[in-house]
Design a protein around this motif. Structure first.
Motif, PDB file in Angstrom:
ATOM      1  N   GLY A   1      28.129 -11.010  50.768  1.00  0.00           N
ATOM      2  CA  GLY A   1      28.201 -11.784  49.528  1.00  0.00           C
ATOM      3  C   GLY A   1      27.858 -10.902  48.334  1.00  0.00           C
ATOM      4  N   PHE A   2      27.471 -11.534  47.238  1.00  0.00           N
ATOM      5  CA  PHE A   2      27.161 -10.761  46.027  1.00  0.00           C
ATOM      6  C   PHE A   2      26.094  -9.721  46.314  1.00  0.00           C
ATOM      7  CE2 PHE A   2      29.202 -14.393  43.951  1.00  0.00           C
ATOM      8  CZ  PHE A   2      29.985 -13.730  43.017  1.00  0.00           C
ATOM      9  N   ALA A   3      25.053 -10.093  47.055  1.00  0.00           N
ATOM     10  CA  ALA A   3      23.959  -9.155  47.310  1.00  0.00           C
ATOM     11  C   ALA A   3      24.401  -8.037  48.264  1.00  0.00           C
ATOM     12  CB  ALA A   3      22.750  -9.897  47.875  1.00  0.00           C
ATOM     13  N   GLY A   4      24.890  -8.410  49.446  1.00  0.00           N
ATOM     14  CA  GLY A   4      25.184  -7.410  50.468  1.00  0.00           C
ATOM     15  C   GLY A   4      26.348  -6.498  50.105  1.00  0.00           C
ATOM     16  N   ALA A   5      27.424  -7.070  49.606  1.00  0.00           N
ATOM     17  CA  ALA A   5      28.592  -6.239  49.273  1.00  0.00           C
ATOM     18  C   ALA A   5      28.254  -5.287  48.133  1.00  0.00           C
ATOM     19  CB  ALA A   5      29.783  -7.129  48.916  1.00  0.00           C
ATOM     20  N   SER A   6      27.492  -5.791  47.158  1.00  0.00           N
ATOM     21  CA  SER A   6      27.084  -4.928  46.042  1.00  0.00           C
ATOM     22  C   SER A   6      26.188  -3.806  46.530  1.00  0.00           C
ATOM     23  CB  SER A   6      26.360  -5.762  44.984  1.00  0.00           C
ATOM     24  OG  SER A   6      25.825  -4.935  43.986  1.00  0.00           O
TER      25      SER A   6
ATOM     26  N   ILE B   1      13.103  -3.204  57.183  1.00  0.00           N
ATOM     27  CA  ILE B   1      14.085  -4.238  56.844  1.00  0.00           C
ATOM     28  C   ILE B   1      13.891  -4.654  55.388  1.00  0.00           C
ATOM     29  CG2 ILE B   1      14.998  -6.522  57.400  1.00  0.00           C
ATOM     30  CD1 ILE B   1      13.918  -6.273  60.197  1.00  0.00           C
ATOM     31  N   HIS B   2      14.940  -4.567  54.601  1.00  0.00           N
ATOM     32  CA  HIS B   2      14.906  -4.983  53.201  1.00  0.00           C
ATOM     33  C   HIS B   2      15.654  -6.313  53.070  1.00  0.00           C
ATOM     34  CE1 HIS B   2      13.727  -0.809  51.860  1.00  0.00           C
ATOM     35  NE2 HIS B   2      14.158  -0.594  53.109  1.00  0.00           N
ATOM     36  N   VAL B   3      15.196  -7.166  52.169  1.00  0.00           N
ATOM     37  CA  VAL B   3      15.858  -8.466  51.972  1.00  0.00           C
ATOM     38  C   VAL B   3      16.186  -8.636  50.487  1.00  0.00           C
ATOM     39  CG1 VAL B   3      15.800 -10.959  52.385  1.00  0.00           C
ATOM     40  CG2 VAL B   3      14.467  -9.425  53.864  1.00  0.00           C
ATOM     41  N   ILE B   4      17.435  -8.960  50.199  1.00  0.00           N
ATOM     42  CA  ILE B   4      17.882  -9.150  48.808  1.00  0.00           C
ATOM     43  C   ILE B   4      18.710 -10.427  48.688  1.00  0.00           C
ATOM     44  CG2 ILE B   4      17.871  -6.700  48.156  1.00  0.00           C
ATOM     45  CD1 ILE B   4      20.888  -6.617  48.803  1.00  0.00           C
TER      46      ILE B   4
ATOM     47  N   ASP C   1      23.105  -9.225  42.568  1.00  0.00           N
ATOM     48  CA  ASP C   1      23.757  -7.939  42.266  1.00  0.00           C
ATOM     49  C   ASP C   1      22.736  -6.945  41.711  1.00  0.00           C
ATOM     50  OD1 ASP C   1      26.138  -6.243  41.744  1.00  0.00           O
ATOM     51  OD2 ASP C   1      25.696  -6.668  39.635  1.00  0.00           O
ATOM     52  N   ALA C   2      21.852  -7.413  40.829  1.00  0.00           N
ATOM     53  CA  ALA C   2      20.826  -6.531  40.250  1.00  0.00           C
ATOM     54  C   ALA C   2      19.863  -6.047  41.344  1.00  0.00           C
ATOM     55  CB  ALA C   2      20.064  -7.278  39.157  1.00  0.00           C
ATOM     56  N   GLN C   3      19.455  -6.973  42.216  1.00  0.00           N
ATOM     57  CA  GLN C   3      18.549  -6.609  43.318  1.00  0.00           C
ATOM     58  C   GLN C   3      19.231  -5.635  44.273  1.00  0.00           C
ATOM     59  OE1 GLN C   3      17.468 -10.386  45.005  1.00  0.00           O
ATOM     60  NE2 GLN C   3      16.617 -11.119  43.068  1.00  0.00           N
ATOM     61  N   ALA C   4      20.513  -5.853  44.505  1.00  0.00           N
ATOM     62  CA  ALA C   4      21.281  -5.005  45.425  1.00  0.00           C
ATOM     63  C   ALA C   4      21.282  -3.551  44.962  1.00  0.00           C
ATOM     64  CB  ALA C   4      22.716  -5.530  45.525  1.00  0.00           C
TER      65      ALA C   4
END
Ligand code: FAD
Length: 394
Positions: free
Chosen positions: A11-16, A284-287, A304-307
């Motif tokens: 999603g926005f987090a992982g793909a970014s 393990i990181h979580v965003i 996206d910013a966190q990613a």
């Protein structure tokens, strides 16, 4: 190749994050694991529900990400072994990682509201994960007779997209005013205040007269039960029989976060605000929405910013360097009508072990502004969506 970083969730987090990791120095090998061949984005899905936009514009593929060198694996992660640093996929295959980034988004808590289970969600859509649910709610509104009662049930904090239920109410009101003007919309809310409330309420009066009624927690807004067969929503203060009901239930980090041992008793994932590394499982990181990001809301902009900040931190850590303290920005736009946009913005940095808001930075749209100002903000909202999706998937 260098160290392998596995990212779970496209999603926005992982793909970014996968895209940003590919740009980091240090020759990282990046694998993104996502079960769906295409991603369906939630931002602007409220416009789809109101018939202002088609679903095609919400769908994005992973081809561009693949072309940047990210290995995109179409599969679901079912288990994570933090000791051996290995994830297991649904088909039994496994992937080893030097560091893991979890970005699985949310699960809806089906069971939190008596009567609201998966079968009920097929009648009373949540439409809080974009896709078939979005279209179901749209079709129900199209099929509704003029004069019907639409009910939106909004959850308590924290949840995905704090202004989302109110943007949705606005755009449904826009549709009703134009097409079914004798109808009414009630928001049953499990809280007493909401994001951009003054702006929304002023705009509702201005644009929709008395069409929208907001019922706060203290006025009996919290659902105590639903009956899908009769579309009846019950609160401590009485029952509402809806023609169309949109029940947005409480949420928690998606199941894989629980499987990995990174979710705490709140159902969300505590993290270090500099590196986004789990407070519960090293490596393990979580965003994104699954993380407890302090004052940052659960938004695509924030994800996206966190990613990007997480990608920098992961790259530094695998090279044995000290990660920099990040500063993160969020802006949430909402449409109250197609040509009427409002926004809230904030800047965040680590403080006291959490991501805290930087005082005096950010703010909301002015409460008094001419229509031209609201129209310009609506164009900014669209421009933001094009920019973020192009940056990640384009
Ligand atoms: P997601 O986007 O949900 O992505 C998670 C991904 O992980 C999914 O693709 C899923 O398939 C995958 N996944 C889950 N489990 C596994 C597993 N076990 N293995 C592999 N993959 C897995 N935000 C804004 O900034 N602006 C807006 O205007 C806005 N409008 C919104 C309107 C609505 C109606 C809604 C519901 C949300 C809106 N949002 C908006 C919020 C935004 O959609 C979320 O904050 C954002 O999607 C969070 O990104 P994420 O990557 O954390 O989660």
């Amino acid at each position: 190749a260098g160290a392998r970083i596995v990212v779970v969730g496209g999603g926005f987090a992982g793909a970014s994050c996968a895209r940003a990791l590919g740009r980091e120095a240090g020759n990282l090998a990046v694998t993104l694991v996502e079960p769906n061949a295409r991603y369906t984005a939630c931002p602007f899905s409220n416009a789809v529900i109101a018939g202002l936009r088609e679903m095609d514009g919400q769908n994005f593929g992973y081809e561009a990400l693949r072309r940047t060198g990210v290995d995109v694996v179409t599969a679901r992660v079912v288990a994570v072994d933090a000791e051996t640093r290995r994830v297991r996929l649904e088909d039994g295959a496994s992937l080893d990682y030097a560091r893991l980034v979890l970005a699985p988004g949310i699960d809806l808590d089906l069971g939190a509201i008596p009567g609201y289970d998966a079968a009920a969600a097929a009648v009373l859509p949540h439409a809080w994960k974009a896709g078939e649910q979005t279209l179901l709610l749209r079709r129900q509104l199209e099929a509704m007779a003029d004069g019907g009662l639409v009910v939106i049930a909004a959850p308590a904090n924290p949840f995905r997209c704090p202004p989302g239920p109110y943007e949705r109410a606005s755009l449904i009101a826009y549709y009703l005013k134009a097409r079914k003007p004798r109808s009414k919309l009630i928001i049953l809310d499990a809280k007493d205040a909401f994001s951009k409330q003054r702006l929304f309420e002023a705009a509702w009066t201005e644009l929709y007269g008395g069409l929208i009624e907001w019922v706060p927690l203290s006025g009996g807004g919290r659902l105590t039960a639903v009956d899908a067969a009769t579309r009846t929503l019950t609160t401590e203060f009485g029952s509402h029989r809806a023609a169309v009901a949109n029940v947005i239930p409480p949420q928690r980090a998606a199941a894989v976060a629980v499987a990995a041992g990174v979710a705490d008793r709140t159902g969300w994932c505590p993290i270090d605000p500099v590196t986004f590394e789990s407070r519960l499982r090293p490596g393990i990181h979580v965003i994104g929405d699954a993380a407890i990001a302090g004052a940052m809301p659960k938004s695509a902009f924030a994800a996206d910013a966190q990613a990007k900040a997480c990608a920098r931190a992961v790259a530094a850590l695998v090279r044995g360097r000290e990660p920099d303290e990040p500063k993160l920005i969020n802006t949430c736009y909402s449409l109250v009508a197609p040509d009427y946009g409002i926004s809230i913005a904030g800047v965040y940095q680590p403080r006291g072990g959490l991501l805290a808001e930087v005082e005096g930075a950010g703010g909301v749209s002015p409460i008094k502004a001419p229509p031209s100002f609201r129209a310009v903000e609506a164009t900014y909202a669209m421009a933001w969506f094009r920019t973020i999706t192009d940056g990640i998937f384009g």
